[in-house]
Motif scaffolding. Sequence first.
Motif, PDB file in Angstrom:
ATOM      1  N   PHE A  63      54.770 -32.282  28.638  1.00 57.08           N
ATOM      2  CA  PHE A  63      53.351 -31.950  27.876  1.00 57.08           C
ATOM      3  C   PHE A  63      53.248 -32.643  26.456  1.00 57.08           C
ATOM      4  N   HIS A  64      53.480 -33.959  26.015  1.00 55.08           N
ATOM      5  CA  HIS A  64      53.251 -34.351  25.590  1.00 55.08           C
ATOM      6  C   HIS A  64      53.877 -34.306  23.533  1.00 55.08           C
ATOM      7  N   THR A  65      54.179 -33.134  23.469  1.00 54.92           N
ATOM      8  CA  THR A  65      54.694 -33.282  22.413  1.00 54.92           C
ATOM      9  C   THR A  65      56.509 -32.473  22.711  1.00 54.92           C
ATOM     10  N   THR A  66      56.255 -33.726  21.210  1.00 57.23           N
ATOM     11  CA  THR A  66      58.347 -33.154  21.145  1.00 57.23           C
ATOM     12  C   THR A  66      58.769 -32.390  20.194  1.00 57.23           C
ATOM     13  N   TYR A  67      60.247 -31.949  19.927  1.00 60.66           N
ATOM     14  CA  TYR A  67      60.835 -31.438  19.343  1.00 60.66           C
ATOM     15  C   TYR A  67      60.406 -29.305  19.685  1.00 60.66           C
ATOM     16  N   LEU A  68      59.562 -29.179  20.918  1.00 59.94           N
ATOM     17  CA  LEU A  68      59.041 -27.481  21.126  1.00 59.94           C
ATOM     18  C   LEU A  68      60.385 -26.499  21.153  1.00 59.94           C
ATOM     19  N   GLY A  69      61.590 -27.394  21.806  1.00 55.39           N
ATOM     20  CA  GLY A  69      62.749 -25.992  21.196  1.00 55.39           C
ATOM     21  C   GLY A  69      62.962 -26.416  19.621  1.00 55.39           C
ATOM     22  N   SER A  70      63.371 -26.994  19.218  1.00 50.81           N
ATOM     23  CA  SER A  70      64.039 -27.587  17.551  1.00 50.81           C
ATOM     24  C   SER A  70      62.686 -26.776  16.693  1.00 50.81           C
ATOM     25  N   ASN A  71      61.183 -26.972  17.056  1.00 54.45           N
ATOM     26  CA  ASN A  71      60.492 -26.179  16.063  1.00 54.45           C
ATOM     27  C   ASN A  71      60.047 -24.696  16.228  1.00 54.45           C
ATOM     28  N   THR A  72      60.545 -23.815  17.486  1.00 57.11           N
ATOM     29  CA  THR A  72      60.995 -22.577  17.200  1.00 57.11           C
ATOM     30  C   THR A  72      61.484 -22.670  16.294  1.00 57.11           C
ATOM     31  N   ASP A  92      50.717 -33.026  33.426  1.00 54.51           N
ATOM     32  CA  ASP A  92      49.484 -33.293  34.639  1.00 54.51           C
ATOM     33  C   ASP A  92      49.633 -32.742  35.286  1.00 54.51           C
ATOM     34  N   THR A  93      49.881 -31.287  35.966  1.00 56.90           N
ATOM     35  CA  THR A  93      49.702 -30.723  37.200  1.00 56.90           C
ATOM     36  C   THR A  93      48.666 -29.770  36.846  1.00 56.90           C
ATOM     37  N   GLY A  94      48.618 -29.529  35.151  1.00 56.86           N
ATOM     38  CA  GLY A  94      47.336 -28.324  34.721  1.00 56.86           C
ATOM     39  C   GLY A  94      48.071 -27.199  34.697  1.00 56.86           C
ATOM     40  N   ILE A  95      49.507 -27.265  34.226  1.00 51.46           N
ATOM     41  CA  ILE A  95      50.294 -25.263  33.850  1.00 51.46           C
ATOM     42  C   ILE A  95      50.247 -26.057  32.448  1.00 51.46           C
ATOM     43  N   THR A  96      49.812 -24.409  32.111  1.00 50.04           N
ATOM     44  CA  THR A  96      49.877 -24.714  30.527  1.00 50.04           C
ATOM     45  C   THR A  96      51.689 -24.373  30.328  1.00 50.04           C
ATOM     46  N   LEU A 125      57.496 -49.883  14.481  1.00 49.18           N
ATOM     47  CA  LEU A 125      57.784 -49.976  15.615  1.00 49.18           C
ATOM     48  C   LEU A 125      56.097 -49.762  16.537  1.00 49.18           C
ATOM     49  N   ALA A 126      56.012 -50.853  17.094  1.00 42.95           N
ATOM     50  CA  ALA A 126      54.358 -49.314  18.400  1.00 42.95           C
ATOM     51  C   ALA A 126      54.546 -50.153  19.540  1.00 42.95           C
ATOM     52  N   THR A 127      54.278 -48.632  20.187  1.00 44.45           N
ATOM     53  CA  THR A 127      54.640 -48.863  21.692  1.00 44.45           C
ATOM     54  C   THR A 127      53.139 -47.905  22.516  1.00 44.45           C
ATOM     55  N   VAL A 128      53.151 -48.715  23.409  1.00 40.71           N
ATOM     56  CA  VAL A 128      52.215 -48.235  24.628  1.00 40.71           C
ATOM     57  C   VAL A 128      52.665 -47.941  25.565  1.00 40.71           C
ATOM     58  N   GLY A 129      53.031 -46.777  25.586  1.00 35.15           N
ATOM     59  CA  GLY A 129      54.790 -46.246  26.956  1.00 35.15           C
ATOM     60  C   GLY A 129      54.065 -45.671  27.941  1.00 35.15           C
ATOM     61  N   THR A 130      52.208 -44.695  28.208  1.00 29.69           N
ATOM     62  CA  THR A 130      51.974 -44.934  29.353  1.00 29.69           C
ATOM     63  C   THR A 130      50.535 -44.900  29.777  1.00 29.69           C
ATOM     64  N   LEU A 131      50.099 -45.495  30.843  1.00 29.37           N
ATOM     65  CA  LEU A 131      48.389 -45.716  30.860  1.00 29.37           C
ATOM     66  C   LEU A 131      48.165 -45.192  32.117  1.00 29.37           C
ATOM     67  N   GLN A 132      46.996 -44.081  32.759  1.00 32.90           N
ATOM     68  CA  GLN A 132      46.445 -43.913  33.248  1.00 32.90           C
ATOM     69  C   GLN A 132      45.050 -44.185  33.508  1.00 32.90           C
ATOM     70  N   ILE A 133      45.303 -44.507  34.767  1.00 37.91           N
ATOM     71  CA  ILE A 133      43.907 -44.914  35.410  1.00 37.91           C
ATOM     72  C   ILE A 133      43.124 -43.749  35.944  1.00 37.91           C
ATOM     73  N   THR A 134      41.992 -43.670  36.287  1.00 35.80           N
ATOM     74  CA  THR A 134      40.963 -41.908  36.549  1.00 35.80           C
ATOM     75  C   THR A 134      40.242 -43.292  37.786  1.00 35.80           C
ATOM     76  N   ASP A 135      40.849 -41.810  38.551  1.00 31.87           N
ATOM     77  CA  ASP A 135      40.132 -42.530  39.695  1.00 31.87           C
ATOM     78  C   ASP A 135      40.519 -43.817  40.393  1.00 31.87           C
ATOM     79  N   ALA A 136      41.019 -44.242  40.331  1.00 30.91           N
ATOM     80  CA  ALA A 136      41.924 -45.819  40.165  1.00 30.91           C
ATOM     81  C   ALA A 136      41.759 -46.172  41.567  1.00 30.91           C
TER      82      ALA A 136
END
Length: 416
Positions: free
Chosen positions: A132-141, A156-160, A263-274
């Motif tokens: 879900f592209h967000t960290t610490y769900l467990g520890s935040n709870t 990425d499949t639309g599941i919430t 430190l800076a990183t671009v870790g993912t790249l998505q091209i729509t309708d590639a």
Amino acid sequence: MENYLHRANNILARIQELACISEDAHCITRTFGSPAFISGCSRVLSWMQEAGLDARIDNIGNVRGRWNSQQPAAKTLVIASHIDTVRNAGRFDGPLGVIMGIDLIHWLHQEDIQLPFNIELIAFSDEEGVRFHTTYLGSNTVAGSFDISLLQQTDDTGITLRDAIKTIGGDPALLANDAIPAEEWLGYFEIHIEQGPVLYEEQLPVAIVQSIAGQQRVRVKFNGISGHAGTVPMDMRQDALCAAAEFILATERYAAHQKEALLATVGTLQITDAASNVIPGEVTCTLDIRSPEQTVLKKARKSLKEIAAQICDERQLTADWDIIQKTKPVACDTALSHLLAQAVSAAGYNVKNLHSGAGHDAVTIAAVAPVCMLFVRCYKGISHQPLENVEVPDIAAAVKVADHFIHRLTEVYKKR
């Protein structure tokens, strides 16, 4: 030391057993809410029960085992790490700390020790934030800081996230009930592989974490105009992928000029309708920036946003800038870290202090409790990939240190 080596081998066997539970038959992948994740939780739950803990799985999927003290109004020491993974992961990142915690409690039970505090062992459900592209769900709870707006976040499949929680048997409406109130915390202890080369290069088995870098994650979407690759002249294009590529390289240059602080990183790249014959009209990338200094983080995010805007202006594009996550740098607790240093010395090892550039669940817990961490040497500092490895003697060393730490903490609290 023979007993510690025996325990280390048992820990390693369980790490390997958990590593066999994966979404992918060819590598280790165990993301939040997946069938492999659910199976892994079940296995860890059974190990906690075997160790004598009152164990359960909470609404966010944390596996939690509790040992209550006989002392009235006793506070709680949480020992924890995580069992979710990145894709194509190593065996040790997260599970090492959880399974070492199980071993530690098993042997404390054998000693019939009378604890002056409660112990809660937690295998956090989502530290990596892959699905879900967000960290610490467990520890935040557990810390009581879960952001309910994240329930609408989709994978990425639309599941919430809301639906994913229901899939694992949790109730999104009851997440707040799984928090440990701030006044009940004694502290937090996490064992984790270093994920860096310092211990390996200096030939030391363990180190004490002094601080953890702050981290910010941003989703950047470049909006251009798609077109036919064979008909639009080069000087008339609004190519979103070229803008993204320019931004990625600019990010690398920006961070390289202050490599000691950022430190800076671009870790993912998505091209729509590639497609090979279509000029990319929409490209989304993720930006991860980290620093031990909050002012550096804030300035970097502002500067990189300005760089993205300048690139878009020159190329006649626009960019959407979405902040996904922000965590501040965290200093580990002085008193707990001092006890941990005493434990390292008592176990016969040199005391080494390190800063963590990687994020850990301790970051969120630090808002409600004092935290400390023990790093364990890993092969060449390699992590987040299959070559990740920890040798048995180093696991044994960490076990020995953890034993000394709990006994020292017990003695301190018996005197209070």
